[in-house]
Design a protein around this motif. Structure first.
Motif: not given
Length: 205
Positions: A1-10, A129-146
């Motif tokens: 089954m395909e996994r989506w990062l946004a769905l994993e977060l929810a 450079n801030d990994l925390y900012v990058r992680l939250v932004a990556a999760l947000a972009r994954a949600a936008i894509e989904f």
């Protein structure tokens, strides 16, 4: 089954197996564990294998999850949303603003890769450079894509008793997120029919 990062977060809000709801992001340690479990889905966005969450990062991810779940509720409407947080959802406008702001916190530029013996491909180069900012932004972009993909139209809230998950339908007749939920829902329907029959045809109180 395909996994989506946004769905994993929810799905970090889920049924605990005992009639209640558990939160995988309730502590910094739990958040760190969840991040590491998503390393394969995050691999194209950020190297998160050694990242450890503190309370600020935990809260940032939880706030983003609130926005994502509010937009999931909008996506499944007019069907009911997950009962886990249906009574305290952000408005759609608040959720959109939060999601877009989180995604915009990491400036990225497209870079073209074109190997001599391969095909051209695009990768995103981060200027943050801030990994925390990058992680939250990556999760947000994954949600936008989904939410902007065809999968959004197949998003459903599982209607099995006690389940609080969202899922993506993989076939036309799918009603529940997993077989165990289907078994539980069928058992509940059978019990309700038995009660109705025992009460002489009247609906159970």
């Amino acid at each position: 089954m395909e996994r989506w990062l946004a769905l994993e977060l929810a799905s970090t809000i889920r049924h605990d197996g005992d009639g209640g709801v558990t939160d995988d992001l309730a502590t910094a340690q739990g958040t760190t564990r969840w991040i590491h479990e998503q390393r394969d889905l995050l691999a194209d966005r950020i190297s998160a294998g050694e990242l450890a969450a503190d309370e600020n990062l935990r809260l940032g991810i939880v706030e983003l999850r609130q926005a994502v779940r509010a937009l999931f509720a909008r996506a499944v409407s007019p069907a009911p949303p997950s009962p886990a947080d249906a009574h305290r959802l952000m408005t759609a406008d608040q959720a959109l603003a939060h999601l877009n702001t989180a995604a915009a916190r990491e400036p990225v530029v497209p870079q073209l890769d074109w190997p001599a013996e391969g095909v051209p491909a695009t990768r995103l180069l981060s200027a943050e450079n801030d990994l925390y900012v990058r992680l939250v932004a990556a999760l947000a972009r994954a949600a936008i894509e989904f939410l902007s993909s065809p999968q959004r139209a197949q998003l459903r809230s599982c209607t099995a008793p006690r389940c609080v998950r969202y899922f993506v339908k993989s076939h036309g007749r799918q009603e529940w997120c997993k077989p165990s939920c289907g078994n539980r829902a069928r058992a509940a329907r059978h019990y309700k029919r038995q009660r109705t029959s025992a009460d002489g045809g009247s609906a159970p109180s």
